[in-house]
Design a protein around this motif. Sequence first.
Motif, PDB file in Angstrom:
ATOM      1  N   PHE A 164      41.172  19.360   1.064  1.00 12.68           N
ATOM      2  CA  PHE A 164      40.332  18.171   1.195  1.00 12.68           C
ATOM      3  C   PHE A 164      41.093  17.084   1.945  1.00 12.68           C
ATOM      4  CE2 PHE A 164      42.554  17.641  -2.847  1.00 12.68           C
ATOM      5  CZ  PHE A 164      42.957  16.318  -2.841  1.00 12.68           C
ATOM      6  N   GLY A 165      40.302  16.181   2.528  1.00  9.79           N
ATOM      7  CA  GLY A 165      40.834  15.029   3.256  1.00  9.79           C
ATOM      8  C   GLY A 165      39.851  13.887   3.155  1.00  9.79           C
ATOM      9  N   GLU A 166      39.880  12.970   4.137  1.00  8.83           N
ATOM     10  CA  GLU A 166      39.014  11.798   4.063  1.00  8.83           C
ATOM     11  C   GLU A 166      37.535  12.162   4.000  1.00  8.83           C
ATOM     12  OE1 GLU A 166      41.168  12.277   6.622  1.00  8.83           O
ATOM     13  OE2 GLU A 166      42.577  10.601   6.705  1.00  8.83           O
ATOM     14  N   ASN A 167      37.139  13.219   4.733  1.00 11.28           N
ATOM     15  CA  ASN A 167      35.720  13.556   4.821  1.00 11.28           C
ATOM     16  C   ASN A 167      35.233  14.493   3.716  1.00 11.28           C
ATOM     17  OD1 ASN A 167      37.433  15.438   6.170  1.00 11.28           O
ATOM     18  ND2 ASN A 167      35.658  16.433   7.055  1.00 11.28           N
ATOM     19  N   THR A 168      36.139  14.940   2.817  1.00 11.85           N
ATOM     20  CA  THR A 168      35.715  15.843   1.739  1.00 11.85           C
ATOM     21  C   THR A 168      36.307  15.440   0.393  1.00 11.85           C
ATOM     22  OG1 THR A 168      37.534  17.315   2.375  1.00 11.85           O
ATOM     23  CG2 THR A 168      35.347  17.873   3.195  1.00 11.85           C
ATOM     24  N   LYS A 169      36.841  14.240   0.322  1.00 13.82           N
ATOM     25  CA  LYS A 169      37.571  13.843  -0.891  1.00 13.82           C
ATOM     26  C   LYS A 169      36.689  13.772  -2.131  1.00 13.82           C
ATOM     27  CE  LYS A 169      37.141   8.838  -0.063  1.00 13.82           C
ATOM     28  NZ  LYS A 169      36.101   8.931   0.950  1.00 13.82           N
ATOM     29  N   ASN A 170      35.358  13.608  -1.945  1.00 12.63           N
ATOM     30  CA  ASN A 170      34.466  13.486  -3.103  1.00 12.63           C
ATOM     31  C   ASN A 170      34.271  14.797  -3.844  1.00 12.63           C
ATOM     32  OD1 ASN A 170      33.119  14.389  -0.739  1.00 12.63           O
ATOM     33  ND2 ASN A 170      31.141  14.029  -1.699  1.00 12.63           N
TER      34      ASN A 170
ATOM     35  N   PRO B  55      45.559  11.859  -2.366  1.00 13.11           N
ATOM     36  CA  PRO B  55      44.474  11.479  -1.460  1.00 13.11           C
ATOM     37  C   PRO B  55      44.020  12.611  -0.542  1.00 13.11           C
ATOM     38  CG  PRO B  55      46.235   9.836  -1.433  1.00 13.11           C
ATOM     39  CD  PRO B  55      46.758  11.029  -2.164  1.00 13.11           C
ATOM     40  N   GLU B  56      44.961  13.467  -0.096  1.00 12.57           N
ATOM     41  CA  GLU B  56      44.626  14.553   0.822  1.00 12.57           C
ATOM     42  C   GLU B  56      45.521  15.759   0.531  1.00 12.57           C
ATOM     43  OE1 GLU B  56      44.281  13.512   5.035  1.00 12.57           O
ATOM     44  OE2 GLU B  56      44.462  11.401   4.486  1.00 12.57           O
ATOM     45  N   VAL B  57      44.995  16.959   0.817  1.00  8.26           N
ATOM     46  CA  VAL B  57      45.771  18.195   0.680  1.00  8.26           C
ATOM     47  C   VAL B  57      45.366  19.123   1.817  1.00  8.26           C
ATOM     48  CG1 VAL B  57      46.252  20.224  -0.732  1.00  8.26           C
ATOM     49  CG2 VAL B  57      45.965  17.996  -1.834  1.00  8.26           C
ATOM     50  N   HIS B  58      46.236  19.288   2.800  1.00 12.77           N
ATOM     51  CA  HIS B  58      45.940  20.209   3.903  1.00 12.77           C
ATOM     52  C   HIS B  58      47.195  20.445   4.751  1.00 12.77           C
ATOM     53  CE1 HIS B  58      45.745  16.595   6.472  1.00 12.77           C
ATOM     54  NE2 HIS B  58      44.852  16.103   5.637  1.00 12.77           N
ATOM     55  N   ASP B  59      47.246  21.637   5.352  1.00 10.75           N
ATOM     56  CA  ASP B  59      48.283  21.964   6.334  1.00 10.75           C
ATOM     57  C   ASP B  59      47.849  21.574   7.747  1.00 10.75           C
ATOM     58  OD1 ASP B  59      50.108  23.049   4.552  1.00 10.75           O
ATOM     59  OD2 ASP B  59      49.298  25.071   4.709  1.00 10.75           O
ATOM     60  N   SER B  60      46.549  21.511   7.974  1.00  8.67           N
ATOM     61  CA  SER B  60      45.982  21.110   9.263  1.00  8.67           C
ATOM     62  C   SER B  60      44.757  20.255   8.976  1.00  8.67           C
ATOM     63  CB  SER B  60      45.569  22.327  10.103  1.00  8.67           C
ATOM     64  OG  SER B  60      46.640  23.228  10.274  1.00  8.67           O
ATOM     65  N   ASP B  61      44.449  19.307   9.880  1.00  6.95           N
ATOM     66  CA  ASP B  61      43.279  18.462   9.638  1.00  6.95           C
ATOM     67  C   ASP B  61      42.235  18.526  10.748  1.00  6.95           C
ATOM     68  OD1 ASP B  61      44.744  17.027  11.495  1.00  6.95           O
ATOM     69  OD2 ASP B  61      45.155  15.331  10.171  1.00  6.95           O
ATOM     70  N   GLY B  62      42.488  19.288  11.824  1.00  3.85           N
ATOM     71  CA  GLY B  62      41.478  19.373  12.862  1.00  3.85           C
ATOM     72  C   GLY B  62      41.753  20.469  13.868  1.00  3.85           C
TER      73      GLY B  62
END
Length: 519
Positions: free
Chosen positions: A274-280, A287-294
Motif C-alpha cells: 500500500f501507498g498514498e493511493n491505497t492506504k485506506n 504510512p507506506e509499504v512497497h519495494d516499488s511505487d510505479g
Amino acid sequence: MRKILDCIIVVAIIAAAGYVFYLKKMNTKAPEPAINPAEVFSIEVLKSKAEKLSESAYMEQPTNLPDEVKNLSYDQHRDIRFKREEGPWYKQRKPFEIQFFHLGSLFQSPVLINEIVDGKVVPLNYKPEYFDFGKNHISPEALKNLGFAGFRLHAKLNSPTYYDELVAFLGASYFRALAKGQKYGLSARGLAIDTALQSGEEFPVFKEFWIERPTPKSKNIKIYALLDSKSVAGAYKFVLTPGSNTTMDVEAYLYPRKAITKLGVAPLTSMYLFGENTKNRFDDHRPEVHDSDGLLIHNGNDEWLWRPLDNSRYLRISSFEDFNPKGFGLMQRDHNPWHYLDFEAEYEKRPSVWVQPLEDWGKGVVQLVEIPSIQEIHDNIVAYWIPDEKIEPGKEYVFKYRLNWCQQVPEDNGLAKIRDTYTGIGGVSGMLETEKRKFVINFDKQKGIKKAIEDKRVTAEVSTSEGKIKGIHLMYNPLTKGATIYTDFVPNGKTAELRAVLKRDGKNASEVWSYQWLP
C-alpha cells in the motif's frame, strides 16, 4: 516489520507466484555439464549448446538431496552460511568475490557453477567444508557431491575496504542486484512465460552458470547462463558493472521447443502492499509499504508515462502498446524514510530497475500485472515486454538490453516528474462515496513553475476513457515546490483509463499520469 531476507532472495517471489517447481518429485540423476572442461568457452559455443538442448525433450531438474537437507524449514535453511574465507577468489586482490548458496528447503535442485579461466571451463565443485551449518545437525558425510543452489558476487560497492553483496542468482531464473547505498528489493528474471494466464505460469530455470574470473583491474564481470524449461532453451550473457548506477548488459538467445503463447522479455518482479493511493485498505502503523511505487515507460513516440502501482481487490493487467520502446521499469521514487517509518526494512533504500533495449524490439506491449495481496512477503507486481511476433520452434530469438539498478532513470528528460498520487472521497459534495473520487497528483520541484502556473503558461489536461472528469484545478505546491493537479472523477460502472499531464505551449511539460479505475 518485514523480516529482512538477506540471503534467501526469492522466497517472496515463490510464495506470490505459486511457484512449486522445487517441491515436486524429480529424478535423482546428477546433472551433466553442458560444456566439458576440455572445451574452449565462448558465447557461440553456449548458443550452440542451448539450440541443441531445445531439440531434445525437456527433463525436469534433478535432485540428489538427503532428507536431512531436503526437509529443512525456511529458518533452518537460513541458518546455513557460506564461509567467506572458503571463496575461490578470497584474498586474491580481485575486485569481486564469489560465495555460494546451499541447497535445501525451497531450493531442491542443484545448479552447476563454473569459472572461465583463460577461455577454459573450470568447475566449481561443492564441499561441505565451505559452509557453517549453524544449529542444524547435519552430517558432512551425507553431503558430498551435493552441488549448489546458486551464488552471489560481492564487490567494494560502498567502501574501498569492504566487499558488499552486489548480485545474487538464486531460484529458477531469478536474480537481483544493488547499486551504491541500496538494499535488496525487486528482482529480475531471465524470462517469464504465460504469466497471468489461466493455463498457469511456466518458470524457466538457469541450470548452469559460467563466470569469467576477474583480474585485479577488472571494472566489470561477465556471467553466462544456460536457461531451460518445457517451452524454451536459451543462452544468456550478463556484463555486470557496479556503481551508483549498477548496470547489467544482457544478451538473451532463445530457442523455443514449442510455440509460446505469452513470452515476457526482461521481466521485473516487485512488491506493492500500500501507498498514498491505497492506504485506506490497510490498518498498519506505517504510512507506506512497497519495494516499488510505479511503472515508468519511455515509449517509441518519445512520450514518458507514469502508472502508479495499485493493490486492489482484483487482478489487474494493463497493456501499453508500443513500437520500439526506449525503456521501461519498476521504480521506487519515494526515498523519504518518514514515508515508511520502517527502520528494519528501509524501503526508501530499495532500488529502481530501468530496462533499456539496446536494439529495436519492434511491435509489442509493455505489460503490468498487479496481483491482490494482503502480506508484504509476497511479490505481487510483474512487468515485462511481450513481442508481437509469434514465438515458434525452430527459430532463434535475440533480445539485448541493459538493466539499470538505480535510484532514478539515468537520462534526464527535462520533464516534471510525478512524485505521488492521492485519492479519496474529497470532502462533502452531495454525491455518494462510490459516485465520485478525487485524485491529487503531485509533481516534483521545478524552477519557475509558480509564476508559470499564475500566468497560465503551464496548464493541466485531464481525460478519461469512461465516466466524467468534474473540474480540473492546477496549483503551486509550496511543500514540493512543484505543481499539483486536483481533479474529480465520476465513474459510470465501467473500467476507465485516466490520463493527466502538464502542458506548456501545446507540448507535454511533464510525464503523463496514467491510472486505471476498476469499478
